[in-house]
Every structure is written in C-alpha cells, then in structure tokens.
Motif scaffolding. Structure first.
Motif, PDB file in Angstrom:
ATOM      1  N   LYS A   1       0.839  -1.189   0.000  1.00  0.00           N
ATOM      2  CA  LYS A   1       0.000   0.000   0.000  1.00  0.00           C
ATOM      3  C   LYS A   1       0.873   1.238   0.000  1.00  0.00           C
ATOM      4  O   LYS A   1       1.641   1.475   0.939  1.00  0.00           O
ATOM      5  CB  LYS A   1      -0.937   0.023   1.216  1.00  0.00           C
ATOM      6  CG  LYS A   1      -1.935   1.169   1.188  1.00  0.00           C
ATOM      7  CD  LYS A   1      -2.913   1.073   2.358  1.00  0.00           C
ATOM      8  CE  LYS A   1      -3.917   2.227   2.317  1.00  0.00           C
ATOM      9  NZ  LYS A   1      -4.890   2.143   3.444  1.00  0.00           N
ATOM     10  N   ALA A   2       0.756   2.042  -1.044  1.00  0.00           N
ATOM     11  CA  ALA A   2       1.562   3.252  -1.157  1.00  0.00           C
ATOM     12  C   ALA A   2       1.189   4.245  -0.061  1.00  0.00           C
ATOM     13  O   ALA A   2       0.046   4.280   0.408  1.00  0.00           O
ATOM     14  CB  ALA A   2       1.364   3.887  -2.539  1.00  0.00           C
ATOM     15  N   GLU A   3       2.182   5.044   0.351  1.00  0.00           N
ATOM     16  CA  GLU A   3       1.955   6.106   1.337  1.00  0.00           C
ATOM     17  C   GLU A   3       1.521   5.565   2.701  1.00  0.00           C
ATOM     18  O   GLU A   3       0.874   6.269   3.474  1.00  0.00           O
ATOM     19  CB  GLU A   3       0.910   7.114   0.829  1.00  0.00           C
ATOM     20  CG  GLU A   3       1.228   7.729  -0.518  1.00  0.00           C
ATOM     21  CD  GLU A   3       2.513   8.561  -0.487  1.00  0.00           C
ATOM     22  OE1 GLU A   3       2.703   9.303   0.484  1.00  0.00           O
ATOM     23  OE2 GLU A   3       3.314   8.448  -1.433  1.00  0.00           O
ATOM     24  N   GLU A   4       1.903   4.321   3.001  1.00  0.00           N
ATOM     25  CA  GLU A   4       1.615   3.768   4.326  1.00  0.00           C
ATOM     26  C   GLU A   4       2.882   3.130   4.876  1.00  0.00           C
ATOM     27  O   GLU A   4       3.646   2.507   4.139  1.00  0.00           O
ATOM     28  CB  GLU A   4       0.489   2.735   4.269  1.00  0.00           C
ATOM     29  CG  GLU A   4       0.081   2.206   5.634  1.00  0.00           C
ATOM     30  CD  GLU A   4      -1.113   1.260   5.558  1.00  0.00           C
ATOM     31  OE1 GLU A   4      -2.233   1.682   5.896  1.00  0.00           O
ATOM     32  OE2 GLU A   4      -0.901   0.099   5.153  1.00  0.00           O
ATOM     33  N   TRP A   5       3.082   3.285   6.195  1.00  0.00           N
ATOM     34  CA  TRP A   5       4.288   2.769   6.836  1.00  0.00           C
ATOM     35  C   TRP A   5       3.920   1.738   7.895  1.00  0.00           C
ATOM     36  O   TRP A   5       2.878   1.836   8.539  1.00  0.00           O
ATOM     37  CB  TRP A   5       5.090   3.912   7.462  1.00  0.00           C
ATOM     38  CG  TRP A   5       5.727   4.761   6.413  1.00  0.00           C
ATOM     39  CD1 TRP A   5       5.110   5.704   5.629  1.00  0.00           C
ATOM     40  CD2 TRP A   5       7.093   4.718   5.998  1.00  0.00           C
ATOM     41  NE1 TRP A   5       6.010   6.254   4.746  1.00  0.00           N
ATOM     42  CE2 TRP A   5       7.233   5.680   4.952  1.00  0.00           C
ATOM     43  CE3 TRP A   5       8.211   4.001   6.388  1.00  0.00           C
ATOM     44  CZ2 TRP A   5       8.449   5.910   4.310  1.00  0.00           C
ATOM     45  CZ3 TRP A   5       9.423   4.231   5.755  1.00  0.00           C
ATOM     46  CH2 TRP A   5       9.535   5.167   4.732  1.00  0.00           C
ATOM     47  N   LEU A   6       4.807   0.745   8.047  1.00  0.00           N
ATOM     48  CA  LEU A   6       4.631  -0.308   9.044  1.00  0.00           C
ATOM     49  C   LEU A   6       5.582  -0.045  10.200  1.00  0.00           C
ATOM     50  O   LEU A   6       6.771   0.210   9.992  1.00  0.00           O
ATOM     51  CB  LEU A   6       4.931  -1.678   8.436  1.00  0.00           C
ATOM     52  CG  LEU A   6       4.109  -2.063   7.205  1.00  0.00           C
ATOM     53  CD1 LEU A   6       4.630  -3.378   6.620  1.00  0.00           C
ATOM     54  CD2 LEU A   6       2.642  -2.190   7.540  1.00  0.00           C
ATOM     55  N   ILE A   7       5.047  -0.117  11.419  1.00  0.00           N
ATOM     56  CA  ILE A   7       5.842   0.122  12.624  1.00  0.00           C
ATOM     57  C   ILE A   7       5.730  -1.119  13.502  1.00  0.00           C
ATOM     58  O   ILE A   7       4.754  -1.287  14.249  1.00  0.00           O
ATOM     59  CB  ILE A   7       5.339   1.363  13.382  1.00  0.00           C
ATOM     60  CG1 ILE A   7       5.277   2.562  12.435  1.00  0.00           C
ATOM     61  CG2 ILE A   7       6.234   1.674  14.578  1.00  0.00           C
ATOM     62  CD1 ILE A   7       4.629   3.795  13.019  1.00  0.00           C
ATOM     63  N   PRO A   8       6.692  -2.054  13.421  1.00  0.00           N
ATOM     64  CA  PRO A   8       6.595  -3.315  14.159  1.00  0.00           C
ATOM     65  C   PRO A   8       6.373  -3.136  15.659  1.00  0.00           C
ATOM     66  O   PRO A   8       5.701  -3.957  16.281  1.00  0.00           O
ATOM     67  CB  PRO A   8       7.953  -3.979  13.875  1.00  0.00           C
ATOM     68  CG  PRO A   8       8.344  -3.448  12.535  1.00  0.00           C
ATOM     69  CD  PRO A   8       7.873  -2.016  12.537  1.00  0.00           C
ATOM     70  N   PHE A   9       6.918  -2.066  16.236  1.00  0.00           N
ATOM     71  CA  PHE A   9       6.749  -1.827  17.670  1.00  0.00           C
ATOM     72  C   PHE A   9       5.270  -1.690  18.032  1.00  0.00           C
ATOM     73  O   PHE A   9       4.870  -1.975  19.168  1.00  0.00           O
ATOM     74  CB  PHE A   9       7.507  -0.563  18.081  1.00  0.00           C
ATOM     75  CG  PHE A   9       7.474  -0.272  19.549  1.00  0.00           C
ATOM     76  CD1 PHE A   9       8.340  -0.911  20.424  1.00  0.00           C
ATOM     77  CD2 PHE A   9       6.564   0.631  20.076  1.00  0.00           C
ATOM     78  CE1 PHE A   9       8.304  -0.661  21.789  1.00  0.00           C
ATOM     79  CE2 PHE A   9       6.516   0.899  21.438  1.00  0.00           C
ATOM     80  CZ  PHE A   9       7.390   0.252  22.295  1.00  0.00           C
ATOM     81  N   LEU A  10       4.448  -1.255  17.086  1.00  0.00           N
ATOM     82  CA  LEU A  10       3.029  -1.029  17.342  1.00  0.00           C
ATOM     83  C   LEU A  10       2.134  -2.133  16.789  1.00  0.00           C
ATOM     84  O   LEU A  10       0.916  -1.976  16.734  1.00  0.00           O
ATOM     85  CB  LEU A  10       2.603   0.325  16.750  1.00  0.00           C
ATOM     86  CG  LEU A  10       3.315   1.557  17.312  1.00  0.00           C
ATOM     87  CD1 LEU A  10       2.832   2.810  16.618  1.00  0.00           C
ATOM     88  CD2 LEU A  10       3.127   1.664  18.815  1.00  0.00           C
ATOM     89  N   PHE A  11       2.728  -3.254  16.354  1.00  0.00           N
ATOM     90  CA  PHE A  11       1.922  -4.369  15.881  1.00  0.00           C
ATOM     91  C   PHE A  11       1.017  -4.882  17.005  1.00  0.00           C
ATOM     92  O   PHE A  11       1.332  -4.757  18.188  1.00  0.00           O
ATOM     93  CB  PHE A  11       2.810  -5.524  15.399  1.00  0.00           C
ATOM     94  CG  PHE A  11       3.393  -5.318  14.033  1.00  0.00           C
ATOM     95  CD1 PHE A  11       2.914  -4.340  13.182  1.00  0.00           C
ATOM     96  CD2 PHE A  11       4.432  -6.118  13.584  1.00  0.00           C
ATOM     97  CE1 PHE A  11       3.455  -4.154  11.921  1.00  0.00           C
ATOM     98  CE2 PHE A  11       4.977  -5.942  12.321  1.00  0.00           C
ATOM     99  CZ  PHE A  11       4.482  -4.950  11.489  1.00  0.00           C
ATOM    100  N   SER A  12      -0.087  -5.513  16.632  1.00  0.00           N
ATOM    101  CA  SER A  12      -1.023  -6.067  17.598  1.00  0.00           C
ATOM    102  C   SER A  12      -0.391  -7.228  18.367  1.00  0.00           C
ATOM    103  O   SER A  12       0.441  -7.969  17.836  1.00  0.00           O
ATOM    104  CB  SER A  12      -2.282  -6.561  16.873  1.00  0.00           C
ATOM    105  OG  SER A  12      -3.121  -7.275  17.753  1.00  0.00           O
ATOM    106  N   GLU A  13      -0.811  -7.388  19.615  1.00  0.00           N
ATOM    107  CA  GLU A  13      -0.341  -8.500  20.434  1.00  0.00           C
ATOM    108  C   GLU A  13      -0.980  -9.819  19.979  1.00  0.00           C
ATOM    109  O   GLU A  13      -0.409 -10.885  20.172  1.00  0.00           O
ATOM    110  CB  GLU A  13      -0.689  -8.258  21.904  1.00  0.00           C
ATOM    111  CG  GLU A  13      -0.011  -7.053  22.532  1.00  0.00           C
ATOM    112  CD  GLU A  13       1.406  -7.353  22.980  1.00  0.00           C
ATOM    113  OE1 GLU A  13       1.816  -8.521  22.865  1.00  0.00           O
ATOM    114  OE2 GLU A  13       2.088  -6.416  23.438  1.00  0.00           O
ATOM    115  N   GLU A  14      -2.162  -9.742  19.389  1.00  0.00           N
ATOM    116  CA  GLU A  14      -2.920 -10.944  19.040  1.00  0.00           C
ATOM    117  C   GLU A  14      -2.618 -11.416  17.623  1.00  0.00           C
ATOM    118  O   GLU A  14      -2.452 -10.614  16.709  1.00  0.00           O
ATOM    119  CB  GLU A  14      -4.419 -10.674  19.167  1.00  0.00           C
ATOM    120  CG  GLU A  14      -4.869 -10.355  20.586  1.00  0.00           C
ATOM    121  CD  GLU A  14      -6.371 -10.166  20.678  1.00  0.00           C
ATOM    122  OE1 GLU A  14      -7.059 -10.398  19.658  1.00  0.00           O
ATOM    123  OE2 GLU A  14      -6.848  -9.788  21.764  1.00  0.00           O
TER     124      GLU A  14
END
Length: 318
Positions: free
Chosen positions: A126-139
C-alpha cells in the motif's frame, strides 16, 4: 576542541533541526589542517562520544543525537489512530510539522534514517503507508488462526526449524520482518510476535504457507549442566504446502544471514522439526546438517512414523 566548537555552532545555529549535510561536514574537515587519517579518527571519536550521528548515504549528519531519539520516541508513542502498526505517511508528516517543527524538506531524509534504524518500513502492498513493528497487535490475526487450523490436518506433514538464542535482542523481530517479506513474499500477516507468509507458485497457482513465531524453550538441568531448569528464547518457523522444503531453506538462509550481519557473535542452536497432526519430532543432531535433512526427507516421504523415534534414537526427541 576545534571540531567540538563546530558541532556546538551547528547546534546553536539550527536549534529546530540540528542537522547538517554530510558533504558540508566533509568540507569542514578538509578545511582544517588535519591529515585524512586524523579527520577519520576525529569523526569516529565524535560519533562514539555521542556528539554526532553520520548518515553518508543520506547526506546527513545529526549534531544532536538526543533530538533524533525524541523523534524515534514520538513515532512509537503517537496519540493517534494506528491500526495494527500501520500508519499513513501524511499523518506522520503532519505530526512532525506540528509537534516537532520538522520542515517538509527534511521528511524524506528522516524517513530514510528511521528505516536505517529499522523503526519503520514502507508497506509493500500500500503506497503512502508505513509499518511500525513496535506497534503491531499483540494478538495473532484471526485469518492466520483460521488458515493454519485448516491446513494442519492429521495427514499433513509440516516442516520446521527452531532457533534457540542465549537472549533475544531488543527489536529483533522488527529487523527480521522486512527482509522476509522483501525476499520471500509480500503476501503476509504480521503481529507483535509472529509473521505469516503465503507463497504462490506462478505456474501451478498452488500456495505454500510459512508461520514464524517467537517463543521459548525449556532447557533441562541435564542438558545445560545447570542446577535448575532454564529457558531460552526461540524463533520457530514452520512451512507446509507443495513448496514447503524450498520455502524452509529460503527462510532459513534469510535468518542466518540476518543474525550473521547484525549479531555475528550471537550463537544460534538449530533444531529441525517435523509435525504431523499432534505429533512433533525434534532432530537434535550430532552429525552434519545435510544428514539431518536426509532424515527429515525420510519422514516427509512417509518412510517413518513420526509417532515413533526408534529410527534415529540419538537424534529424535518427541
């Protein structure tokens, strides 16, 4: 002392954005009376002492590292909507401009610096979107639970590798996450302690799946020669489908390359795992890795009942 004054001047001359171009930094060095060896030594000492952070490929030198630490902290503690560790680029830029007074002409470099620290990554889907592993869901995502339950039937063999480590470095999953989706498959689900990849064969259209999860392993007193049981953090990968063998080998190579690059002194103890229904076999080998893979192949080809371990008693634990 001369370089300390230059750094101090850069701080006070640009309090909002304590940054100078790397090319300017080099020009400052060359205008001094120091030799090339002395310039390199001084640069290293300034960085080691916490005065500066150099990013040659991004043409940037941060002359107040604490400022960058504040930027990193703000990214993982945004008081804005962040669904499963995904954040729109425009929301990040707006936050930077309003709360940290970071000018727009530095946004591109700053994203590059954050990627270098492996704090965030562009979403490949998805363009213009960033992934932040620190904020990934616990589930674990419900989609992953459903797919894995469906494919893990009593007759299906699931190959795996378990990597045990003395300790799990902070943020290791965030660093390992991106090369796996870049080099293995961009069809993925991710959560705080896991990753699920789907790999489709372009010719047969058949799908193979890989599940990676962080966990722990109990080490007995006899195994560790310690006074009591201990635990070690683990990374477990399991693959199933027509391409499972090659998929395991590809991911195994990525994991080894990752730890060799980032943590070369960290020891990895590896066990092969074979799962069929509720039975799981661990191959603890004393011989060479290729021989263990041959034994793994015997199980996969149906020549060995995974509920029994008489074939290789010195290597199997159930």
């Amino acid at each position: 002392k001369e370089w300390g004054n230059i750094v101090k001047k850069a701080k006070f001359s640009s309090p909002i954005l304590p940054q100078m171009e790397f090319s300017d930094f080099l020009r400052q060095q060359r205008s001094s009376s120091m030799t090339s060896a002395e310039e390199q030594l001084v640069s290293e000492q300034l960085e080691t002492g916490g005065w500066i952070l150099r990013f040659p490929k991004l043409n940037a030198v941060i002359v107040r590292p604490q400022w960058l630490a504040d930027v990193l902290r703000s990214l993982v503690s945004f008081n804005v909507k962040c669904e499963n560790g995904k954040m729109l680029e425009k929301d990040i830029k707006t936050r930077w401009e309003k709360n940290l007074n970071i000018p727009s002409n530095f946004h591109s470099q700053l994203f590059g610096i954050l990627q270098q620290f492996q704090v965030c990554f562009p979403n490949p889907n998805k363009a213009e979107e960033w992934l932040i592993p620190f904020l990934f869901s616990e589930e674990k995502p419900k989609e992953v639970v459903g797919i894995w339950e469906m494919i893990n039937n009593p007759d299906r063999v699931i190959l795996g590798r378990e990597y045990s480590l003395p300790f799990l470095p902070a943020g290791v999953f965030g660093r390992l996450f991106i090369p796996l989706i870049e080099n293995i498959s961009k069809a993925f689900f991710a959560w705080k302690n896991g990753l699920f990849l789907t790999v489709e064969n372009s010719q047969s259209q058949q799908e193979s799946f890989l599940l990676l999860e962080l966990g722990s392993r109990i080490i007995s007193k006899e195994e560790s020669n310690a006074k009591e049981e201990t635990t070690m953090p683990t990374i477990l990968i399991q693959a199933t489908g027509p391409e499972s063998s090659s998929l395991i080998l590809k991911v195994d190579a990525e994991i080894k390359q990752f730890f060799f690059h980032w943590f070369p002194s960290l020891r990895l103890d590896i066990r092969l795992t074979v799962t069929k229904g509720n039975e799981i076999v661990f191959l603890n080998w004393d011989d060479i890795f290729s021989e263990c893979q041959q034994k793994e192949s015997i199980i996969v080809n149906g020549e060995f009942d995974v509920s029994r371990s008489e074939l290789f008693p010195e290597h199997f634990q159930t």
